[in-house]
Motif scaffolding. Structure first.
Motif, PDB file in Angstrom:
ATOM      1  N   MET A  32      -4.259 -34.027 -16.101  1.00 49.84           N
ATOM      2  CA  MET A  32      -3.091 -33.214 -16.382  1.00 49.84           C
ATOM      3  C   MET A  32      -3.103 -32.707 -18.100  1.00 49.84           C
ATOM      4  N   LYS A  33      -3.044 -33.954 -18.660  1.00 45.14           N
ATOM      5  CA  LYS A  33      -3.076 -33.952 -20.195  1.00 45.14           C
ATOM      6  C   LYS A  33      -4.036 -33.021 -20.880  1.00 45.14           C
ATOM      7  N   ASN A  34      -5.200 -33.128 -20.128  1.00 44.36           N
ATOM      8  CA  ASN A  34      -6.576 -32.313 -20.778  1.00 44.36           C
ATOM      9  C   ASN A  34      -6.270 -30.780 -20.633  1.00 44.36           C
ATOM     10  N   MET A  35      -5.472 -30.610 -19.560  1.00 44.21           N
ATOM     11  CA  MET A  35      -5.271 -29.164 -18.919  1.00 44.21           C
ATOM     12  C   MET A  35      -4.253 -28.288 -19.461  1.00 44.21           C
ATOM     13  N   ILE A  36      -3.082 -29.183 -19.791  1.00 39.46           N
ATOM     14  CA  ILE A  36      -2.104 -28.410 -20.447  1.00 39.46           C
ATOM     15  C   ILE A  36      -2.147 -27.711 -21.547  1.00 39.46           C
ATOM     16  N   GLN A  37      -1.818 -26.403 -21.579  1.00 42.37           N
ATOM     17  CA  GLN A  37      -1.835 -25.534 -22.677  1.00 42.37           C
ATOM     18  C   GLN A  37      -1.088 -24.366 -22.101  1.00 42.37           C
ATOM     19  N   PRO A  38      -0.712 -23.480 -23.106  1.00 40.87           N
ATOM     20  CA  PRO A  38      -0.152 -22.200 -22.957  1.00 40.87           C
ATOM     21  C   PRO A  38      -1.055 -21.449 -21.874  1.00 40.87           C
ATOM     22  N   GLY A  39      -0.379 -20.821 -21.188  1.00 39.42           N
ATOM     23  CA  GLY A  39      -1.122 -19.930 -19.984  1.00 39.42           C
ATOM     24  C   GLY A  39      -1.547 -20.469 -18.734  1.00 39.42           C
ATOM     25  N   VAL A  40      -1.382 -21.901 -18.644  1.00 40.12           N
ATOM     26  CA  VAL A  40      -1.847 -22.568 -17.574  1.00 40.12           C
ATOM     27  C   VAL A  40      -0.548 -22.537 -16.652  1.00 40.12           C
ATOM     28  N   SER A  41      -1.035 -22.317 -15.274  1.00 39.95           N
ATOM     29  CA  SER A  41       0.230 -22.211 -14.255  1.00 39.95           C
ATOM     30  C   SER A  41       0.377 -23.920 -13.674  1.00 39.95           C
ATOM     31  N   THR A  42       1.516 -23.915 -13.241  1.00 42.34           N
ATOM     32  CA  THR A  42       1.602 -25.280 -12.662  1.00 42.34           C
ATOM     33  C   THR A  42       0.977 -25.202 -11.342  1.00 42.34           C
ATOM     34  N   ALA A  43       0.491 -24.325 -10.648  1.00 41.16           N
ATOM     35  CA  ALA A  43      -0.128 -24.263  -9.603  1.00 41.16           C
ATOM     36  C   ALA A  43      -1.680 -24.559  -9.631  1.00 41.16           C
ATOM     37  N   ASP A  44      -2.155 -24.275 -11.104  1.00 44.60           N
ATOM     38  CA  ASP A  44      -3.360 -24.833 -11.415  1.00 44.60           C
ATOM     39  C   ASP A  44      -3.351 -26.311 -11.436  1.00 44.60           C
ATOM     40  N   LEU A  45      -2.237 -26.946 -12.238  1.00 41.08           N
ATOM     41  CA  LEU A  45      -2.224 -28.505 -12.356  1.00 41.08           C
ATOM     42  C   LEU A  45      -2.293 -28.859 -11.000  1.00 41.08           C
ATOM     43  N   ASN A  46      -1.458 -28.592 -10.021  1.00 42.85           N
ATOM     44  CA  ASN A  46      -1.567 -28.922  -8.730  1.00 42.85           C
ATOM     45  C   ASN A  46      -2.835 -29.061  -8.137  1.00 42.85           C
ATOM     46  N   ALA A  47      -3.757 -27.861  -8.168  1.00 43.08           N
ATOM     47  CA  ALA A  47      -4.996 -27.931  -7.498  1.00 43.08           C
ATOM     48  C   ALA A  47      -5.829 -28.872  -8.221  1.00 43.08           C
ATOM     49  N   ALA A  48      -5.759 -28.951  -9.605  1.00 43.27           N
ATOM     50  CA  ALA A  48      -6.634 -29.973 -10.185  1.00 43.27           C
ATOM     51  C   ALA A  48      -6.236 -31.406  -9.763  1.00 43.27           C
ATOM     52  N   SER A  73       1.517 -31.491  -4.194  1.00 42.20           N
ATOM     53  CA  SER A  73       0.792 -32.867  -4.217  1.00 42.20           C
ATOM     54  C   SER A  73       1.449 -33.453  -5.541  1.00 42.20           C
ATOM     55  N   ILE A  74       2.003 -32.655  -6.373  1.00 45.57           N
ATOM     56  CA  ILE A  74       2.542 -33.256  -7.635  1.00 45.57           C
ATOM     57  C   ILE A  74       3.778 -32.547  -7.968  1.00 45.57           C
ATOM     58  N   CYS A  75       4.533 -33.117  -8.632  1.00 47.29           N
ATOM     59  CA  CYS A  75       6.063 -32.214  -9.227  1.00 47.29           C
ATOM     60  C   CYS A  75       5.804 -32.064 -10.588  1.00 47.29           C
ATOM     61  N   THR A  76       6.152 -30.657 -10.779  1.00 44.83           N
ATOM     62  CA  THR A  76       5.998 -30.194 -12.148  1.00 44.83           C
ATOM     63  C   THR A  76       7.487 -29.762 -12.771  1.00 44.83           C
ATOM     64  N   SER A  77       7.852 -30.285 -13.451  1.00 43.88           N
ATOM     65  CA  SER A  77       9.302 -30.055 -14.129  1.00 43.88           C
ATOM     66  C   SER A  77       9.290 -29.848 -15.437  1.00 43.88           C
ATOM     67  N   VAL A  78       9.755 -28.305 -15.945  1.00 44.14           N
ATOM     68  CA  VAL A  78       9.598 -27.960 -16.978  1.00 44.14           C
ATOM     69  C   VAL A  78      10.971 -27.858 -17.683  1.00 44.14           C
ATOM     70  N   ASN A  79      11.125 -28.173 -18.828  1.00 40.36           N
ATOM     71  CA  ASN A  79      12.240 -28.110 -19.810  1.00 40.36           C
ATOM     72  C   ASN A  79      13.503 -28.791 -18.978  1.00 40.36           C
ATOM     73  N   GLU A  80      14.263 -27.641 -18.563  1.00 40.52           N
ATOM     74  CA  GLU A  80      15.749 -28.119 -18.030  1.00 40.52           C
ATOM     75  C   GLU A  80      15.328 -28.802 -16.637  1.00 40.52           C
ATOM     76  N   GLU A  81      14.349 -28.711 -16.151  1.00 36.26           N
ATOM     77  CA  GLU A  81      14.070 -29.228 -14.681  1.00 36.26           C
ATOM     78  C   GLU A  81      13.638 -30.679 -15.096  1.00 36.26           C
ATOM     79  N   LEU A  82      14.538 -31.553 -14.450  1.00 36.11           N
ATOM     80  CA  LEU A  82      14.563 -32.925 -14.517  1.00 36.11           C
ATOM     81  C   LEU A  82      13.234 -33.567 -13.727  1.00 36.11           C
ATOM     82  N   VAL A  83      13.409 -33.449 -12.628  1.00 40.07           N
ATOM     83  CA  VAL A  83      12.257 -33.815 -11.602  1.00 40.07           C
ATOM     84  C   VAL A  83      12.284 -32.949 -10.482  1.00 40.07           C
TER      85      VAL A  83
END
Ligand code: MF3
Ligand code: CO
Length: 256
Positions: A32-48, A73-83
């Motif tokens: 996740m750390k390697n993938m996370i950058q502007p333009g990536v979707s949270t679905a992309d992270l889940n697939a990886a 398979s994962i939770c992706t919580s952005v900014n004001e999203e806590l969990v």
């Protein structure tokens, strides 16, 4: 998989299996750390994340969990999203966001559960401080995972660390025992009184997870019935490790 309020003490062999599960979970977070950058979707992270799980013949304890069944398979919580943010193709990360990725692995019947909050590109000083304090609270809590202490020592360590720095801990979600079930006893709130609660014993395994909010401790749940946000939309962060109590130093299971 649901709450099993019993505490299950793990044997040394079971702890070894949980350590292997934790290693795989750490590999997911490194991906996740390697993938996370502007333009990536949270679905992309889940697939990886699912790719890493598949490679090891494992699966996520999150998928299908509870009611309504958690859909990813994962939770992706952005900014004001806590969990418990649900990955989506429509949620594209932007410069300045912070995103908590929470993931779980089931390996040989045992669960590893851990989470980290990551910066997307350059972030504000406020966001950086929030992340540092949340991770600092996790470190302070892990240091209490010793024989002679009680669960209230873990709770108080998190609350004191966070509140003395002017931030807030959630009242609605807790740290929890982890093992054959994702959620076992003991339930360990993020606030409490040192010297109270259950005595810690070797072989106890607990997923410690400070969930921290900038504005107030209040949260609400979105209409998707999963995503938990700060009630005032202020920034939030979340770090988590699964940790075993031993005769000596705490053993962090969810590291490489
Ligand atoms: N780390 C989270 C927890 O301990 C993972 C649960 S997400 C869920 O509660 F979707 F599976 F519920
Ligand atoms: Co957890």
């Amino acid at each position: 998989m649901s709450w099993d309020r019993q505490i299950h003490i793990k044997s040394p062999d079971e702890i070894k299996i949980m350590r292997q599960a934790g290693r795989i979970n750490a590999e997911i977070l490194a991906t996740m750390k390697n993938m996370i950058q502007p333009g990536v979707s949270t679905a992309d992270l889940n697939a990886a994340a699912e790719e890493v799980l598949k490679k090891h013949g494992c699966y996520s304890p999150f998928k299908g969990y509870s009611q309504p069944p958690y859909p990813a398979s994962i939770c992706t919580s952005v900014n004001e999203e806590l969990v418990h943010g649900i990955p989506s193709k429509k949620r594209i990360l932007r410069e300045g966001d912070i995103i908590s990725v929470d993931c779980g692995t089931v390996f040989e019947g045992f669960v590893a559960d851990s989470a980290m909050t990551f910066a997307v590109g350059k972030i504000s000083a406020e966001a950086k401080r929030l992340m540092e304090i949340t991770e600092g609270a996790l470190v302070a809590a892990i240091d209490k995972m010793r024989v002679g202490n009680r669960t209230g020592d873990i709770s108080a360590a998190i609350q004191n660390y966070v509140e003395s720095r002017g931030l807030h801990v959630t009242r609605e979600y807790t740290s929890h025992g982890v093992g054959r079930q994702m959620h076992e006893g003991p339930q360990v709130p993020l606030y409490g009184t040192a010297g109270t609660g259950m005595p810690l014993r070797p072989g106890m395994t607990i997923a410690i997870e400070p969930m921290v909010l900038v504005g107030t401790h209040e949260t609400r749940t979105l209409r998707d019935q999963w995503t938990v946000v700060s009630a005032d939309k202020s920034l939030t962060a979340h770090f988590e490790h699964s940790v075993a109590v031993t005769e000596g130093e705490p053993l962090i299971l969810t590291v490489p």
